[in-house]
Scaffold this active site. Sequence first.
Site, PDB file in Angstrom:
ATOM      1  N   ARG A 121     -11.928  -3.086  -8.747  1.00  0.00           N
ATOM      2  CA  ARG A 121     -11.771  -4.018  -7.631  1.00  0.00           C
ATOM      3  C   ARG A 121     -13.129  -4.366  -7.053  1.00  0.00           C
ATOM      4  NH1 ARG A 121      -8.074  -2.117  -2.669  1.00  0.00           N
ATOM      5  NH2 ARG A 121      -9.959  -0.897  -2.410  1.00  0.00           N
ATOM      6  N   PHE A 156       0.854  -1.189   0.000  1.00  0.00           N
ATOM      7  CA  PHE A 156       0.000   0.000   0.000  1.00  0.00           C
ATOM      8  C   PHE A 156       0.900   1.253   0.000  1.00  0.00           C
ATOM      9  CE2 PHE A 156      -3.230   2.728   2.287  1.00  0.00           C
ATOM     10  CZ  PHE A 156      -4.199   2.656   1.306  1.00  0.00           C
ATOM     11  N   TYR A 170     -11.716  -0.621   9.512  1.00  0.00           N
ATOM     12  CA  TYR A 170     -12.921  -0.144   8.805  1.00  0.00           C
ATOM     13  C   TYR A 170     -13.218  -0.933   7.531  1.00  0.00           C
ATOM     14  CZ  TYR A 170      -9.084   2.622   6.809  1.00  0.00           C
ATOM     15  OH  TYR A 170      -7.886   3.019   6.284  1.00  0.00           O
ATOM     16  N   LYS A 171     -12.382  -1.943   7.228  1.00  0.00           N
ATOM     17  CA  LYS A 171     -12.635  -2.754   6.029  1.00  0.00           C
ATOM     18  C   LYS A 171     -13.514  -3.945   6.431  1.00  0.00           C
ATOM     19  CE  LYS A 171      -8.633  -0.785   3.867  1.00  0.00           C
ATOM     20  NZ  LYS A 171      -7.168  -0.773   3.773  1.00  0.00           N
ATOM     21  N   ASP A 221       1.200  -6.129   7.485  1.00  0.00           N
ATOM     22  CA  ASP A 221       0.026  -5.255   7.446  1.00  0.00           C
ATOM     23  C   ASP A 221      -1.164  -6.144   7.082  1.00  0.00           C
ATOM     24  OD1 ASP A 221      -2.036  -3.493   6.829  1.00  0.00           O
ATOM     25  OD2 ASP A 221      -0.665  -1.964   6.055  1.00  0.00           O
TER      26      ASP A 221
HETATM   27  C1  PLP Z   1      -6.454   0.394   4.058  1.00  0.00           C
HETATM   28  C2  PLP Z   1      -5.012   0.172   4.286  1.00  0.00           C
HETATM   29  C3  PLP Z   1      -4.287   1.028   5.117  1.00  0.00           C
HETATM   30  C4  PLP Z   1      -4.955   2.221   5.740  1.00  0.00           C
HETATM   31  O1  PLP Z   1      -4.094   3.046   6.400  1.00  0.00           O
HETATM   32  P1  PLP Z   1      -4.679   4.229   7.297  1.00  0.00           P
HETATM   33  O2  PLP Z   1      -3.511   4.767   7.976  1.00  0.00           O
HETATM   34  O3  PLP Z   1      -5.684   3.610   8.226  1.00  0.00           O
HETATM   35  O4  PLP Z   1      -5.333   5.197   6.392  1.00  0.00           O
HETATM   36  C5  PLP Z   1      -2.964   0.735   5.340  1.00  0.00           C
HETATM   37  N1  PLP Z   1      -2.365  -0.332   4.762  1.00  0.00           N
HETATM   38  C6  PLP Z   1      -3.042  -1.170   3.946  1.00  0.00           C
HETATM   39  C7  PLP Z   1      -2.362  -2.351   3.353  1.00  0.00           C
HETATM   40  C8  PLP Z   1      -4.377  -0.926   3.665  1.00  0.00           C
HETATM   41  O5  PLP Z   1      -5.048  -1.738   2.850  1.00  0.00           O
END
Ligand code: PLP
Length: 421
Positions: free
Chosen positions: A381, A127, A231-232, A206
Amino acid sequence: MNKIPIQSAIDLDTSDPLGHFRDQFVISDPELIYLDGNSLGRMPKTAAQLGNDLINQQWADRLIRSWGEGWLEMPVQIGDKIGKLIGANPGEVLLADSTTINLFKLASAALQHQTGRSKILTDDLNFPSDIYVLGSVIEHGGGNHQLVIVPSEDDVHGPEEAIISALDEDTALLTLSLTTFKSGFTYDLDKVTRAAHAAGALILWDLSHSAGVIPMSLTSSGVDLAVGCTYKYLNGGPGAPAYLFVREDLQQKISNPIAGWMGQRNMFDFELAYLPTKDLSRMLTGTPSVISGSLVEPGVDMLIEAGINEIRKKSVQLTNYFIELSQALLLPSGYRIKSPTDSDRRGSHVSLGHEEALRINKALIDRFKIIPDFRAPDNIRFGFAPLYTTFVEVYQTVSALKEIVDSDLYKIYSQKKPVVT
Ligand SMILES: *Cc1c(COP(=O)(O)O)cnc(C)c1O
């Protein structure tokens, strides 16, 4: 679509042992097909009641007394529940901050612990925010480390073997998304963790796109560190606090790079000298976000009740069904499957590529009330949240995707990118 009758989807829904969970979410528009649960999960009905209680009782009525009535323990208490979903022991998970900030904290702590090693290893499917913050970790840690980004060969599969070969005696930390955000490729948690340890590196996963849909045991896999968002698939609500995991025997060996009073032993003594707690709460910094943090619990409770193995079973069925239908019906219309076809290597979302992906995405939302998300340059997606996505929705989505291209429906939409995709 007459080659594969919708009856097969109806049958799958009828025999779905998790089917009744859909009714526990607020579904205000029954026509909306929501395939973005991997970005922002639907809202559990009980979250609305709890939110009302948090605002009108705990805050409005109890005021500061509420800190002693659960608020202060909330990060540990909900952290322990999340721990059940990711195979951690009580006391190994904390709810705090955002994923990116937790990554900063844990990666910085890891580097400080790993003296004499200068390399951080990751991949180019990670990410972007994770990559950015690793840059900050290096910059603010004195600039003595290098980030090595191992490239994927096809933009779909993680370079697992290349990463394992790149691990060496100079590697301080290996950090990866267990499930990658674009393709949904999922690493072999055990194997990669073992390889990192064999080289003397620490590992930091992560779990943002994995927790709540993939069974795992951080403890038995020997994972050192992990972060993830709520939140996912955990359905914790927009901007809800994230979580961090630190293996128990590492907790006292690492220090918090952003020390604060929430991690101070006897915080209400207001001593000026910082003396961190003996447990994981030393990784806390400031006052927790009580309202949004507390609202993480209803979604997590539901996942625990459903059982992660049942959830995974349905997740694999949903993604397999989507891929099978896509292979049969969408490839001739110019779509490509940009996720692993092997379900063992896949999370709960699937990406399709198409040169008109942006306009197809707009047509899906506008004409068919189907919400996926678009990831530049040519990815659409589809996130399948097992607690509320139905097989009929999967079927209808493939049917819409076919019609949008075969009937040129996408052509009326502009090629301009919206702000949020
Ligand atoms: C959604 C997601 C995040 C989100 O990071 P925030 O700091 O909560 O905005 C981080 N890493 C991955 C791999 C994600 O999919």
